[in-house]
Design a protein around this motif. Structure first.
Motif, short mmCIF file in Angstrom:
data_model
loop_
_atom_site.label_atom_id
_atom_site.label_comp_id
_atom_site.label_asym_id
_atom_site.label_seq_id
_atom_site.Cartn_x
_atom_site.Cartn_y
_atom_site.Cartn_z
N CYS A 204 27.38 92.84 -83.06
CA CYS A 204 27.45 94.14 -83.88
C CYS A 204 25.99 93.87 -84.80
CB CYS A 204 28.44 94.39 -84.65
SG CYS A 204 29.98 95.03 -83.51
N ARG A 207 22.95 94.24 -82.83
CA ARG A 207 22.23 95.50 -82.52
C ARG A 207 21.95 96.47 -83.79
NH1 ARG A 207 24.45 93.34 -78.78
NH2 ARG A 207 24.41 93.85 -76.48
N LYS A 209 23.85 96.59 -86.71
CA LYS A 209 25.07 97.15 -87.14
C LYS A 209 25.77 96.20 -88.04
CE LYS A 209 24.29 100.97 -84.75
NZ LYS A 209 23.95 102.29 -85.20
N ASP A 211 27.65 97.24 -90.63
CA ASP A 211 28.68 98.13 -91.34
C ASP A 211 30.05 97.73 -90.73
OD1 ASP A 211 30.18 100.00 -92.83
OD2 ASP A 211 29.78 101.55 -91.41
N TYR A 214 31.64 100.08 -88.16
CA TYR A 214 31.10 100.15 -86.75
C TYR A 214 31.87 98.66 -86.08
CZ TYR A 214 27.69 99.49 -82.93
OH TYR A 214 27.47 99.27 -81.66
N LYS A 259 23.51 108.08 -82.48
CA LYS A 259 24.69 108.00 -82.38
C LYS A 259 25.13 109.15 -81.58
CE LYS A 259 29.18 108.39 -84.91
NZ LYS A 259 29.76 109.59 -83.97
#
Length: 359
Positions: A204, A207, A209, A211, A214, A259
């Motif tokens: 994650c 990429r 991300k 959070d 996520y 998204k």
């Protein structure tokens, strides 16, 4: 006449392993899962008993590692776990994969008796829910509300402490109690190994991300896809990423999908079940038709194909032929005048496109 005893000089104490296990199951299992399964085969053939704590001590794993390995093989239908009235693990029934036909699984005769120490409340609660579920039910992946004592117990484990430390390094910040509870959820409820949790966080973060909402969403997707090793996760990610970026490129997009764009592609792959070649055909038609709102336009095409039960590219040709027959204009006496009118009509293509997308 007196009886006699038969001896065999070349007797060998051996454990038989199915070739099907070696060919189909061994490649995806991690170190702990392989050790536990092979040792269970050995104990069964010798009619011996063992326990979760004995297995943990023998292979230098934690008891949670042992339980995760057992649940992994149960998920893969190589064994079934048996519990007593108090929901404590009491036996392991090894299933004979060499005699499996379709969905039928034939159990091997002996059951390896298992004795387990008292487990933490959170683990016992998760195990009880899993065993109460009927075969074929959707797994319960709801995240429990862990107590502070459970979080402290989780953090005090040496292996857990390493995962929490590595996660903080990836994220560049200390973990909150809620985030620690999420890591516990991955381990306790989803059955993720430390290696898989490590790979999940790295996947994650790579990429962009960080959070935890996520990260949790990705973890749930892996759990529903029965992903239990970093190798399986990497294979799934490569397949998904390749399709996503192929679609992005086909629609003239570059960079990481938004998204909304990712949701479109996920719908086409997961909900509609389309293969990449069908999606690429829709992309090709979209690019020929418009240079604006391409994801929306492609979605309308694929939605109509989904309603038309398209499964192969040949099905698309049949729908094209049926549409062409339906739209064939009827000859009229004033066709010449209509043609002349068509040639001199100025169309507002932006307005037409909006009408298409709003229908």
């Amino acid at each position: 006449m007196s009886g006699f005893t038969i001896y065999q000089d070349n007797y060998a104490d051996t454990t038989t392993i199915s070739n099907l296990f070696i060919d189909e199951y061994m490649k995806d299992a991690n170190d702990a899962q392989l050790k536990i399964y092979l040792y269970l085969l050995r104990m069964m053939s010798a009619h011996l008993t063992t326990s979760v704590s004995d297995l943990a001590d023998k292979f230098n794993h934690t008891e949670k590692d042992v339980m995760r390995a057992l649940k992994y093989w149960e998920k893969n239908k190589l064994l079934s776990l048996e519990y007593d009235e108090s929901k404590n693990l009491s036996g392991v029934r090894l299933l004979d994969i060499s005699r499996r036909t379709g969905a039928d699984i034939v159990p091997l005769a002996p059951v390896v008796s298992i004795g387990a120490k008292e487990t933490a409340p959170c683990e016992r609660q998760a195990r009880t829910k899993n065993t109460d579920a009927k075969a074929g039910d959707e797994p319960d992946f709801r995240k429990p509300s862990y107590t502070l004592d459970e979080l402290r117990s989780f953090k005090s484990n040496e292996e857990t402490a390493q995962i929490l430390f590595v996660t903080e390094q990836y994220l560049g910040k200390p973990l909150s109690p809620t985030e620690i509870g999420t890591i516990l959820f991955f381990s306790d409820k989803l059955g993720f190994s430390s290696d898989l949790i490590d790979y999940l966080i790295q996947y994650c973060v790579d990429r962009g991300k960080k959070d935890f909402r996520y990260i949790e969403k990705v973890a749930l997707g892996w759990a529903r896809d029965n992903i239990s090793t970093p190798q399986q996760a990497a294979s799934s990610a490569r397949k998904y990423d390749k399709t996503v970026y192929d679609v992005m490129k086909a629609l003239g997009k570059t960079g990481t999908p938004t998204k909304t764009e990712a949701d479109y592609i996920t719908r086409w792959l997961k909900e509609y079940g389309f293969t990449p070649d069908i999606i690429m055909e829709a992309c090709k038609r979209t690019v020929l038709a418009t240079d604006k709102h391409r994801f929306e336009y492609a979605d309308r095409i694929l939605s109509s194909w989904h309603k038309g039960n398209v499964r192969h590219k040949a099905d698309i040709l049949l729908m094209d032929e049926a549409y062409a027959k339906k739209k064939t204009p009827k000859p009229s006496a004033s066709s010449s005048g209509q043609f002349n009118q068509f040639m001199h009509t100025d169309y507002d293509f932006d307005t037409l496109e909006k009408e298409i997308l709003s229908n």
